[in-house]
Write a protein that holds these residues in place. Structure first.
Motif, PDB file in Angstrom:
ATOM      1  N   UNK A 209       0.857  -1.254  -0.045  1.00 18.41           N
ATOM      2  CA  UNK A 209      -0.111   0.120   0.090  1.00 18.41           C
ATOM      3  C   UNK A 209       0.779   1.427  -0.076  1.00 18.41           C
ATOM      4  N   UNK A 210       1.865   1.255   0.740  1.00 16.54           N
ATOM      5  CA  UNK A 210       2.944   2.491   0.768  1.00 16.54           C
ATOM      6  C   UNK A 210       3.627   2.573  -0.612  1.00 16.54           C
ATOM      7  N   UNK A 211       3.629   1.511  -1.251  1.00 14.24           N
ATOM      8  CA  UNK A 211       4.434   1.683  -2.564  1.00 14.24           C
ATOM      9  C   UNK A 211       3.465   2.069  -3.551  1.00 14.24           C
ATOM     10  N   UNK A 212       2.247   2.406  -3.352  1.00 18.89           N
ATOM     11  CA  UNK A 212       1.161   2.705  -4.062  1.00 18.89           C
ATOM     12  C   UNK A 212       0.180   1.641  -4.923  1.00 18.89           C
ATOM     13  N   UNK A 213       0.367   0.323  -4.434  1.00 19.01           N
ATOM     14  CA  UNK A 213      -0.357  -0.763  -4.969  1.00 19.01           C
ATOM     15  C   UNK A 213      -1.449  -1.080  -3.863  1.00 19.01           C
ATOM     16  N   UNK A 214      -2.793  -0.546  -4.564  1.00 17.06           N
ATOM     17  CA  UNK A 214      -3.968  -0.388  -3.550  1.00 17.06           C
ATOM     18  C   UNK A 214      -4.770  -1.440  -3.797  1.00 17.06           C
ATOM     19  N   UNK A 237      -1.003  -8.135  -7.436  1.00 23.49           N
ATOM     20  CA  UNK A 237      -1.551  -7.072  -8.179  1.00 23.49           C
ATOM     21  C   UNK A 237      -2.208  -7.342  -9.505  1.00 23.49           C
ATOM     22  N   UNK A 238      -3.567  -7.264  -9.520  1.00 23.38           N
ATOM     23  CA  UNK A 238      -4.185  -7.759 -10.766  1.00 23.38           C
ATOM     24  C   UNK A 238      -4.048  -7.140 -11.976  1.00 23.38           C
ATOM     25  N   UNK A 239      -3.975  -5.998 -12.116  1.00 25.95           N
ATOM     26  CA  UNK A 239      -3.802  -5.245 -13.149  1.00 25.95           C
ATOM     27  C   UNK A 239      -2.503  -5.275 -13.722  1.00 25.95           C
ATOM     28  N   UNK A 243       3.373 -10.229  -8.517  1.00 24.80           N
ATOM     29  CA  UNK A 243       3.133 -11.197  -7.541  1.00 24.80           C
ATOM     30  C   UNK A 243       4.257 -11.111  -6.519  1.00 24.80           C
ATOM     31  N   UNK A 244       4.054 -10.869  -5.171  1.00 21.86           N
ATOM     32  CA  UNK A 244       4.932 -10.992  -4.199  1.00 21.86           C
ATOM     33  C   UNK A 244       4.813 -12.208  -3.306  1.00 21.86           C
ATOM     34  N   UNK A 245       6.000 -12.774  -3.116  1.00 16.91           N
ATOM     35  CA  UNK A 245       6.044 -14.072  -2.454  1.00 16.91           C
ATOM     36  C   UNK A 245       6.913 -13.702  -1.148  1.00 16.91           C
ATOM     37  N   UNK A 246       6.414 -13.967   0.053  1.00 16.33           N
ATOM     38  CA  UNK A 246       7.237 -14.171   1.314  1.00 16.33           C
ATOM     39  C   UNK A 246       7.696 -15.517   1.638  1.00 16.33           C
ATOM     40  N   UNK A 247       9.080 -15.568   1.614  1.00 17.65           N
ATOM     41  CA  UNK A 247       9.971 -16.927   1.934  1.00 17.65           C
ATOM     42  C   UNK A 247       9.969 -16.846   3.416  1.00 17.65           C
ATOM     43  N   UNK A 248       9.450 -17.631   4.121  1.00 20.54           N
ATOM     44  CA  UNK A 248       9.791 -17.858   5.709  1.00 20.54           C
ATOM     45  C   UNK A 248      10.801 -19.060   5.812  1.00 20.54           C
ATOM     46  N   UNK A 249      11.258 -19.434   6.999  1.00 24.62           N
ATOM     47  CA  UNK A 249      12.196 -20.233   7.237  1.00 24.62           C
ATOM     48  C   UNK A 249      11.934 -21.567   6.504  1.00 24.62           C
ATOM     49  N   UNK A 250      10.603 -21.901   6.413  1.00 26.19           N
ATOM     50  CA  UNK A 250      10.533 -23.503   5.880  1.00 26.19           C
ATOM     51  C   UNK A 250      10.595 -23.290   4.485  1.00 26.19           C
ATOM     52  N   UNK A 251      10.643 -22.365   3.705  1.00 20.44           N
ATOM     53  CA  UNK A 251      11.035 -22.162   2.247  1.00 20.44           C
ATOM     54  C   UNK A 251      12.657 -22.484   2.028  1.00 20.44           C
ATOM     55  N   UNK A 252      13.416 -22.468   3.147  1.00 16.32           N
ATOM     56  CA  UNK A 252      14.965 -22.990   2.999  1.00 16.32           C
ATOM     57  C   UNK A 252      15.106 -24.246   2.913  1.00 16.32           C
ATOM     58  N   UNK A 253      14.240 -25.217   3.331  1.00 22.41           N
ATOM     59  CA  UNK A 253      14.317 -26.695   3.272  1.00 22.41           C
ATOM     60  C   UNK A 253      14.512 -27.015   1.604  1.00 22.41           C
ATOM     61  N   UNK A 254      15.302 -27.830   1.313  1.00 16.28           N
ATOM     62  CA  UNK A 254      15.519 -28.054  -0.196  1.00 16.28           C
ATOM     63  C   UNK A 254      14.405 -28.468  -0.851  1.00 16.28           C
TER      64      UNK A 254
END
Length: 315
Positions: A209-214, A237-239, A243-254
């Motif tokens: 939102x701060x970056x202007x994506x509402x 952001x549909x238009x 796509x933004x993906x948050x990579x938490x700790x479990x994403x580090x597993x091979x």
């Protein structure tokens, strides 16, 4: 002896009268978090045990509220910071909030007291412990949060767990006007999103939102034009197809990392632009906002052919 939070616990004299020996109380099977009070070590959840320890000594009229109430009702992400690395060795998390009648006080350092009159409907019992119900827990958490971001994070978690709804919370606030922090609660209400699956997703959404994506969609299933399921994206952001993906700790597993890479390739082939974010990125919110804004502008100036569709989900 009494049962507190499904753990055998009680005051020393009562435990001895019930047949527990002094030798047992001095063994590793029992601990004494408060003078004269003992409880077994059978419960391995340290966060829950901390809540149980406070519940054992709070005034009889007290009701657990805030993050502790939410945690006991299944919101594992709201743990007061006590599940973070290092807390077991003495670092402090948030105190446990206890709602007391207006004429009662407590001087305990491990209790944050809130003096307020509760309606009987505001109270539920969880594992033998009196807690504020979902809507009252949300009411107190959002209005007493240190800032708007944390209010939204807490609200998202409670909505996602089904403990309350945004309309229900708004109605509760309407009937409790004039309470401290209600202005912050009302500012948070239009920002809440029950589809957010974790606090980092909520924080990342607010940075968008701060970056202007509402118009950010949350945890959206994406398909190709033939109807083949490609994956669920954290934020979309549909238009523009950013796509933004948050990579938490479990994403580090091979294995998980490999699955993430394959999914990302499928999504990029149909025209989505993937922006991956880690906990380290979140520590520099200003830089991350600029990065999101730059990626969004790039998507707008050079759009990829749209070969995908998404499916909206109900919260």
């Amino acid at each position: 002896m009494r049962r507190v939070g499904a753990v055998s616990a009680g005051w020393r004299r009562d435990l001895l009268a019930a047949g527990i020996t002094r030798a047992q109380l001095q063994s590793a099977d029992w601990v004494s978090p408060h003078f004269g009070y003992h409880r077994s070590t059978g419960l391995r959840d340290e966060v829950r045990q901390r809540i149980v320890d406070v519940a054992a000594v709070m005034p009889p009229e007290g009701v657990l509220g805030g993050w502790a109430s939410a945690y006991l009702q299944g919101v594992a992400f709201l743990d007061g910071g006590w599940a973070a690395p290092g807390t077991a060795s003495g670092l402090r998390g948030e105190p446990v909030l206890v709602v007391l009648p207006p004429d009662r006080r407590t001087g305990r350092s491990d209790i944050s007291s809130l003096r307020a009159a509760l309606d009987p409907a505001d109270v539920v019992e969880v594992g033998g412990i009196r807690c504020t119900n979902g809507v009252r827990t949300a009411f107190d958490m959002l209005r007493l949060a240190p800032d708007l971001t944390e209010a939204v994070v807490g609200g998202d978690c409670l909505l996602h767990a089904g403990l309350t709804t945004a309309p229900g919370l708004a109605r509760y606030a309407d009937s409790h006007q004039g309470r401290r922090g209600v202005r912050q609660l009302r500012a948070a209400l239009p920002l809440l999103e029950g589809l957010a699956a974790s606090p980092p997703e909520s924080r990342l959404r607010l940075l968008c939102h701060q970056a202007g994506l509402q118009n950010i969609l949350v945890n959206v299933p994406v398909y190709d034009l033939d109807g083949t399921f490609l994956g669920i994206v954290d934020l979309l952001e549909d238009s523009t197809g950013l796509s933004l993906e948050y990579d938490g700790e479990y994403h580090r597993e091979l294995g998980q990392q490999t699955r993430d890479n394959h999914r990302e390739e499928r999504l990029e082939r149909v025209g989505l632009t993937m922006l991956r974010v880690t906990a380290l990125d979140m520590q520099e919110p200003g830089s991350l906002v600029r990065r999101i804004r730059q990626a969004h502008q790039a998507c707008r100036s050079d759009p990829a052919p749209r070969q995908w569709v998404h499916q909206l989900r109900a919260a």
